[in-house]
Design an enzyme around this catalytic site. Structure first.
Site, PDB file in Angstrom:
ATOM      1  N   ALA A  17       0.839  -1.205   0.000  1.00  0.00           N
ATOM      2  CA  ALA A  17       0.000   0.000   0.000  1.00  0.00           C
ATOM      3  C   ALA A  17       0.870   1.249   0.000  1.00  0.00           C
ATOM      4  CB  ALA A  17      -0.934  -0.012   1.213  1.00  0.00           C
ATOM      5  N   TYR A  18       1.931   1.247   0.776  1.00  0.00           N
ATOM      6  CA  TYR A  18       2.838   2.392   0.830  1.00  0.00           C
ATOM      7  C   TYR A  18       3.485   2.622  -0.533  1.00  0.00           C
ATOM      8  CZ  TYR A  18       6.751   5.369   2.049  1.00  0.00           C
ATOM      9  OH  TYR A  18       7.659   6.397   2.089  1.00  0.00           O
TER      10      TYR A  18
END
Length: 122
Positions: A17-18
């Protein structure tokens, strides 16, 4: 992208996600720079590394401390150091600067890159 994320284990999902969100910020900065440059807009993104803040120190034992060890400048950054970069970008001085990400990480990415290169040579 969502379908591929299903194949990633739960421990890797935050990192995925990052990475996706960081890549989007870089892309969006370039997109906006291209779209609004003719109107005089300059768009940059700033990517800070590990900084000596309450939030930054929360991450010290969860990876940020190791990142600092691999950095060229082996310390947490000071908030005023990233603020100075942002103030410079907002000033008229870098009038030709647009569509880029400015990495303010004390050389962490550089340190990691060259450490990996050295391991491959061994």
């Amino acid at each position: 992208m969502v379908n591929r994320a299903r194949f990633v284990g739960p421990r890797l999902k935050p990192g995925l996600a990052y990475a996706i969100s960081k890549n989007f910020v870089h892309w969006y900065s370039r997109y906006l720079a291209a779209r609004f440059g003719e109107r005089g807009a300059r768009v940059v993104s700033v990517s800070p590394g590990s900084f000596d803040t309450a939030m930054g120190r929360l991450e010290e034992n969860h990876g940020a401390g190791d990142l600092v060890k691999s950095a060229a400048i082996k310390r947490f950054g000071k908030p005023e150091e990233v603020a100075a970069v942002i103030a410079f970008c907002a000033s008229e001085a870098p009038g030709y600067l647009t569509g880029v990400d400015i990495l303010v990480d004390g050389g962490t990415k550089a340190g990691q890159e060259f450490a990996r290169a050295q391991k491959k040579q061994l």
